[in-house]
Design an enzyme around this catalytic site. Structure first.
Site, mmCIF file in Angstrom:
data_model
loop_
_atom_site.group_PDB
_atom_site.id
_atom_site.type_symbol
_atom_site.label_atom_id
_atom_site.label_comp_id
_atom_site.label_asym_id
_atom_site.label_seq_id
_atom_site.Cartn_x
_atom_site.Cartn_y
_atom_site.Cartn_z
ATOM 1 N N ASP A 103 0.912 -1.166 -0.124
ATOM 2 C CA ASP A 103 -0.066 0.051 0.069
ATOM 3 C C ASP A 103 0.751 1.073 -0.144
ATOM 4 O OD1 ASP A 103 -2.975 0.918 0.534
ATOM 5 O OD2 ASP A 103 -1.752 2.007 1.985
ATOM 6 N N TYR A 227 -1.935 11.131 2.144
ATOM 7 C CA TYR A 227 -2.768 11.541 1.068
ATOM 8 C C TYR A 227 -2.732 13.004 0.754
ATOM 9 C CZ TYR A 227 -4.328 6.953 1.622
ATOM 10 O OH TYR A 227 -4.532 5.268 1.789
ATOM 11 N N HIS A 292 -7.052 -6.551 -0.694
ATOM 12 C CA HIS A 292 -6.193 -5.422 -0.523
ATOM 13 C C HIS A 292 -4.862 -5.722 0.548
ATOM 14 C CE1 HIS A 292 -3.882 -1.737 -0.949
ATOM 15 N NE2 HIS A 292 -4.038 -1.431 0.267
#
Length: 320
Positions: A103, A227, A292
């Protein structure tokens, strides 16, 4: 993980304190976690790699768990995070490591290989493939790309405004926020999750309680700031636009992972584009029925993939 022989310590590096979990002796393997995770996400691989003759090292990245969390969002750029990793290796007197990322940890690992390939012997990355698009897409910044494809409700877009998502997480509670992410599966872009009241089968109540305890202490602002630096990273990545990854690589992704269903990604992975950008790519592994959090969903299989790939280089080095 009490009684498993995992050693925990704080390491001062790059002006912050980095919490490090480690076990084993032998060639060092550095494991970089993603969002919303911790060193703990590698608990299975730490034990498995240590048992197979490697020294497994798993930090809490900047902003997570028991590592420092600078308040300024701009302090979470890839230059800061890669700087933390290089400084951590220097503090541990490790000139080179095997590297594993998942990730956001995978994204940071790609940048590490761009910026300092001399410090990486080989790389196994999970879920997030390399693409020049990640650091310098000439057609536009990343947040605009995600907004145009998935709308304002897409989680990456919702994360951009300081304080908004933190307030939402506070409203639903840390437990529900974490379960919502861990339960994600398929291609629904994390807008609504089914059965988020229960942890997924690969997480025990003890596991989820550990995550909750750490996120209730450190909060979500540091992790979400990664982010908020996406467009800053786009600007900072300009000098490396079109640069290749020049270390040996193995890539693993689940076929139920959202990242495996981004527009054009499967053609990129399987029809030559990925190999062009990563010329020493040795294998792309697509794990069936896996979403994921592949290193936690299929821990034994992922540990074997990591071990088998890195062991080739260890055996080669022993013969020199």
């Amino acid at each position: 993980m009490e009684g498993e022989g995992i050693i925990h310590r704080q390491v001062e590096a790059n002006g912050i304190q980095i919490h490090l979990a480690e076990k084993g002796e032998g060639p060092p393997v550095l494991l970089l976690h993603g969002f919303p995770e911790l060193w703990y996400s590698w608990r299975h691989q730490i034990l498995g790699l240590a048992a197979r003759g490697f020294r497994a090292l798993a930090p809490d990245l900047r902003g997570y768990g028991d590592s420092s969390a600078p308040p300024d969002a701009a302090s979470y750029s890839v230059l800061h995070i890669v700087g933390d990793i290089v400084a951590l290796l220097d503090a541990l007197a490790l000139p080179q490591v095997f590297l594993v990322g998942h990730d956001w940890g995978a994204l940071i690992a790609w940048y590490m290989c761009l910026f300092r390939p001399d410090r990486v012997r080989a790389l196994v990355n999970l879920s997030v493939a390399f693409s020049p698009f990640l650091h310098r897409n000439p057609n536009g910044k990343l947040v605009d790309y995600f907004r145009s494809h998935y709308g304002d409700d897409y989680y990456i877009c919702k994360f951009q405004e300081p304080g908004v998502i933190e307030a939402a997480f506070a409203h639903i509670g840390t437990r529900n926020a974490l379960r919502r992410f861990f339960c994600y599966k398929g291609t629904n872009h994390l807008t609504e999750q089914e059965n988020a009241s229960l942890p997924p089968s690969w997480l025990s109540e003890e596991d989820i309680s550990y995550y909750i305890s750490k996120f209730e202490k450190s909060g979500f602002t540091g992790p979400v700031n990664y982010y908020r630096c996406l467009d800053l990273n786009w600007e900072l990545g300009a000098p490396w636009y079109s640069a290749q990854i020049t270390v040996p690589v193995k890539f693993i992704v689940g076929d139920k992972d959202l990242t495996y269903h981004y527009p054009g990604i499967q053609d990129y992975l399987h029809k030559g584009g990925f190999k062009q950008d990563v010329p020493l790519l040795e294998e792309v592994v697509v794990m069936e029925g896996v979403a994921h959090f592949v290193n936690q969903e299929k821990p034994r299989e992922v540990t074997e993939h990591i071990y088998n790939f890195f062991n080739k280089f260890s055996l080669l080095a022993s013969k020199l």
